[in-house]
Design a protein around this motif. Structure first.
Motif, mmCIF file in Angstrom:
data_model
loop_
_atom_site.group_PDB
_atom_site.id
_atom_site.type_symbol
_atom_site.label_atom_id
_atom_site.label_comp_id
_atom_site.label_asym_id
_atom_site.label_seq_id
_atom_site.Cartn_x
_atom_site.Cartn_y
_atom_site.Cartn_z
ATOM 1 N N TYR A 1 -0.250 10.893 -1.891
ATOM 2 C CA TYR A 1 -0.645 12.157 -1.271
ATOM 3 C C TYR A 1 0.466 13.197 -1.342
ATOM 4 C CZ TYR A 1 -4.817 9.766 0.304
ATOM 5 O OH TYR A 1 -6.001 9.085 0.318
ATOM 6 N N ALA A 2 1.700 12.756 -1.662
ATOM 7 C CA ALA A 2 2.799 13.718 -1.805
ATOM 8 C C ALA A 2 2.573 14.644 -2.983
ATOM 9 C CB ALA A 2 4.129 12.967 -1.979
ATOM 10 N N GLY A 3 1.811 14.183 -3.966
ATOM 11 C CA GLY A 3 1.532 15.002 -5.138
ATOM 12 C C GLY A 3 0.266 15.816 -5.020
ATOM 13 N N LYS A 4 -0.375 15.792 -3.853
ATOM 14 C CA LYS A 4 -1.616 16.537 -3.653
ATOM 15 C C LYS A 4 -1.374 17.729 -2.740
ATOM 16 C CE LYS A 4 -4.664 12.678 -4.565
ATOM 17 N NZ LYS A 4 -5.892 11.968 -4.180
ATOM 18 N N GLU A 5 -2.285 18.631 -2.770
ATOM 19 C CA GLU A 5 -2.183 19.832 -1.939
ATOM 20 C C GLU A 5 -2.535 19.468 -0.502
ATOM 21 O OE1 GLU A 5 -1.013 23.609 -1.476
ATOM 22 O OE2 GLU A 5 -1.165 22.662 -3.422
ATOM 23 N N LEU A 6 -1.531 19.401 0.360
ATOM 24 C CA LEU A 6 -1.757 19.090 1.759
ATOM 25 C C LEU A 6 -1.750 20.376 2.575
ATOM 26 C CD1 LEU A 6 0.536 15.937 2.121
ATOM 27 C CD2 LEU A 6 -1.911 16.015 1.660
ATOM 28 N N GLN A 7 -2.429 20.350 3.695
ATOM 29 C CA GLN A 7 -2.543 21.553 4.515
ATOM 30 C C GLN A 7 -1.163 22.020 4.992
ATOM 31 O OE1 GLN A 7 -5.341 23.160 4.886
ATOM 32 N NE2 GLN A 7 -6.570 21.619 3.834
ATOM 33 N N GLU A 8 -1.003 23.339 5.051
ATOM 34 C CA GLU A 8 0.271 23.905 5.504
ATOM 35 C C GLU A 8 0.387 23.779 7.027
ATOM 36 O OE1 GLU A 8 2.979 25.051 4.040
ATOM 37 O OE2 GLU A 8 2.107 24.392 2.146
ATOM 38 N N THR A 9 1.367 23.026 7.469
ATOM 39 C CA THR A 9 1.681 22.934 8.895
ATOM 40 C C THR A 9 3.186 22.739 9.017
ATOM 41 O OG1 THR A 9 1.582 20.520 9.075
ATOM 42 C CG2 THR A 9 -0.496 21.695 9.308
ATOM 43 N N ASN A 10 3.661 22.665 10.230
ATOM 44 C CA ASN A 10 5.077 22.409 10.462
ATOM 45 C C ASN A 10 5.420 20.925 10.428
ATOM 46 O OD1 ASN A 10 5.750 25.143 10.819
ATOM 47 N ND2 ASN A 10 5.036 25.084 12.951
ATOM 48 N N HIS B 1 -2.398 11.633 6.548
ATOM 49 C CA HIS B 1 -3.447 11.819 5.551
ATOM 50 C C HIS B 1 -3.992 10.466 5.087
ATOM 51 C CE1 HIS B 1 -5.189 15.336 3.566
ATOM 52 N NE2 HIS B 1 -5.508 14.511 2.596
ATOM 53 N N TYR B 2 -3.093 9.510 4.927
ATOM 54 C CA TYR B 2 -3.513 8.164 4.533
ATOM 55 C C TYR B 2 -4.401 7.552 5.613
ATOM 56 C CZ TYR B 2 -3.174 3.254 3.127
ATOM 57 O OH TYR B 2 -3.460 1.945 2.763
ATOM 58 N N ASN C 1 0.828 -1.220 0.000
ATOM 59 C CA ASN C 1 0.000 0.000 0.000
ATOM 60 C C ASN C 1 0.860 1.266 0.000
ATOM 61 O OD1 ASN C 1 -2.593 -1.138 -0.005
ATOM 62 N ND2 ASN C 1 -2.566 -1.435 2.208
ATOM 63 N N THR C 2 2.172 1.111 -0.064
ATOM 64 C CA THR C 2 3.062 2.272 0.011
ATOM 65 C C THR C 2 2.750 3.300 -1.068
ATOM 66 O OG1 THR C 2 4.866 1.059 1.075
ATOM 67 C CG2 THR C 2 5.469 3.033 -0.166
ATOM 68 N N ASP C 3 2.464 2.853 -2.283
ATOM 69 C CA ASP C 3 2.148 3.802 -3.359
ATOM 70 C C ASP C 3 0.901 4.621 -3.034
ATOM 71 O OD1 ASP C 3 4.354 3.102 -4.845
ATOM 72 O OD2 ASP C 3 3.280 1.696 -6.131
ATOM 73 N N SER C 4 -0.057 4.007 -2.350
ATOM 74 C CA SER C 4 -1.265 4.746 -1.938
ATOM 75 C C SER C 4 -0.923 5.816 -0.910
ATOM 76 C CB SER C 4 -2.297 3.777 -1.357
ATOM 77 O OG SER C 4 -2.752 2.873 -2.329
#
Length: 546
Positions: free
Chosen positions: A461-470, A480-481, A454-457
């Motif tokens: 999410y690395a290619g998606k817009e994720l929320q800005e946090t530290n 996210h997964y 499931n690693t590819d799944s």
């Protein structure tokens, strides 16, 4: 349900009262999720409901071994040893990313629990009954060989050791992977919904279930032909919502484990050893830590958060001192601990360590089916047995099932041709993932090791817009997964059951817990009050474990 997520959960709830299921399962531990997977793959429309998170009960609080129960040979439970011993190999073959061979040292001492001859014979019988592979069959070691394997062992009266293979697992992740596989095959699953009462037909048979969403207090009624009570320590409470079954009762046995940093307890080798009172305890190295357990005492307290007493911890520390006398460990060296409650079938006149771990199926006058007892290792076979019974009943009502297929079914994340491919999979891909995403090689390796195929799944999410946090990208990806594809609802779900970090990396949890809660609040649109509630709940869980 379109996704195994909090969004998919809401979507399912919105139309659930219009559904009619062949099977409704109460309980989202390894037993319940196993039954869900077996029943859906045999053509039955299936729903599973869990009052907490999946695996929140005993299924995340075990010794984290898929083991054959060597000690049951002493109790002459030959059939159980044979069955669960063979099931170890099934679990390993179908989920090698969460199940790993672990050579176990069984030291032999003069006047100890096991003698040289009885150990050699017992392990040989064990190999035979469990169908152990040739390269994993037992070996007998001399005193010198034993000390080379584990120099910390007590030297006085040491005669040698048996050396045999068990399988180490992450019990919570195994349960989650079973749940995800069930979902992928069509099961509807809901966490954080509490079964409250039953609906009966004109003949007094259970025909539906009233449950409450504990997140918003909404109540629902769902209809089903067969209802299964797989609630582990809560089976009697669930039976109490129906009708009491005479002559059947549970014995709640509490098992506690403690975690110590490897710098304080530098164990090289997993050891299964005698305690001063003649019991047996495991000490197992894991990712720079050593965990030791378990206790076995009758328990009457809170089942949701079983109490860990100072006496529990002292018992394990004394056991460690007995077998590893050169260590000078104290209460301050315990980084974390966990307690689980085993739901055993009560046997009059027997103490906690003597009671059989065999499972039993009970059926009430109303048709409610209860599965109780059993072991993590035997979850798949238990599920097959329960579903066989359901299918036989449904056949009389005109509904046919297919044969069970779970013995050969790869679990989510475990889609390897051979279990041995798992290690090569990690080695071949870790460097490329680190370069491609910018995460560290260690984090890339950890993701591959945890999520398998499931690693590819996770990485998509690395290619998606994720929320800005530290938060570092590696945490964002796994978080996210967990939210989008593992139905993590709370921060505790992520830190305890999706990653196991509260138990084995508490410093990491404390470093990132505020950012994780803030990230989940954004993604899941929590109010300020809800965010604070989740933060308080996580801190309370941490305090109980630490």
């Amino acid at each position: 349900m379109k996704s195994f997520s909090f969004k998919g959960r809401q979507e399912l709830l919105s139309g659930i009262e219009n559904e009619h299921y062949d099977v409704i399962i109460i309980g989202g531990g390894i037993t319940g999720t196993g039954i869900a997977l077996d029943s859906v793959t045999r053509g039955l429309k299936t729903l599973l409901v869990e009052m907490q998170d999946f695996a929140a009960g005993t299924s995340s609080r075990s010794t984290k071994l898929v083991h054959g129960g060597l000690r049951y040979l002493k109790q002459f439970e030959v059939g159980m040893v044979a069955e669960v011993g063979k099931e170890r190999e099934v679990v390993y073959r179908n989920a090698p990313h969460v199940t790993h061979p672990e050579w176990m040292l069984l030291p032999i001492y003069r006047k100890g629990t096991f003698g040289k001859y009885s150990t050699s014979l017992g392990l040989k019988v064990y190999d035979f009954l469990a169908g152990v592979k040739r390269n994993e069959r037992r070996k007998m070691l001399t005193m010198e060989e034993s000390l080379r394997k584990e120099p910390l062992l007590k030297k006085k009266d040491l005669q040698g050791a048996g050396y045999y293979v068990e399988y180490r697992t992450d019990d919570a992740r195994l349960t989650i992977e079973v749940a995800k596989t069930a979902y992928a095959n069509g099961v509807d699953l809901l966490n954080y919904v509490k079964a409250e009462s039953f609906k009966y037909d004109a003949h007094g048979k259970v025909a539906g279930l009233y449950f409450r969403d504990v997140l918003d207090e909404e109540r629902y009624l769902v209809m089903g032909k067969k209802i299964i009570n797989a609630t582990g320590p809560w089976v009697e409470e669930t039976i109490g919502q129906d009708r009491k079954i005479e002559g059947k009762s549970l014995f709640h046995s509490k098992g506690v484990h403690i975690v110590i940093d490897g710098s304080k307890f530098p164990l090289r080798q997993a050891v299964y050893f005698d305690t001063p009172d003649g019991r047996m305890v495991f000490a197992i190295p894991r990712n720079g830590k050593t965990y030791v357990g378990t206790t076995d005492t009758e328990y009457h307290g809170d089942l949701v958060n079983p109490e860990i007493t100072e006496e529990d911890k002292q018992y394990i520390l004394k056991s460690i001192a007995f077998m590893f006398p050169d260590l000078q460990l104290s209460m301050q060296d315990i980084e974390s601990a966990w307690a689980g409650v085993r739901p055993l079938i009560r046997q009059e006149g027997k103490g906690p360590s003597e009671i059989s771990r065999k499972d039993e199926i009970w059926t009430s006058e109303t048709g409610l089916i209860t599965i109780a007892g059993g072991k993590l290792t035997g979850y798949r076979k238990m599920a097959e047995t329960v579903t066989d019974m359901i299918c036989e009943q449904l056949k009389q009502e005109g509904k046919n099932c297919t044969e069970s297929v779970t013995k050969q079914m790869k679990l989510s994340g475990g889609n390897f041709n051979n279990p041995e491919d798992y290690g090569r999979f990690i080695n071949d891909r870790a460097q490329a993932i680190a370069v491609e995403t910018g995460i560290s090689l260690g984090d890339a390796t950890s993701i591959l090791a945890t999520y398998g195929t499931n690693t590819d799944s996770v990485l998509r999410y690395a290619g998606k817009e994720l929320q800005e946090t530290n938060l570092p990208l590696s945490i964002k990806l796994t978080l996210h997964y967990a939210i989008e594809e593992e139905m993590a609802i709370t921060p505790a779900d992520y830190f305890i059951r999706r990653t196991g970090a509260v138990l084995f990396d508490i410093d990491w949890v404390n470093k990132w817990k505020y950012e994780v809660v803030a990230y989940m609040a954004i993604v899941m649109k929590w109010s300020f009050e809800e965010t604070q509630k989740r933060m308080d709940d996580l801190n309370q869980r941490i305090e109980e474990i630490v």
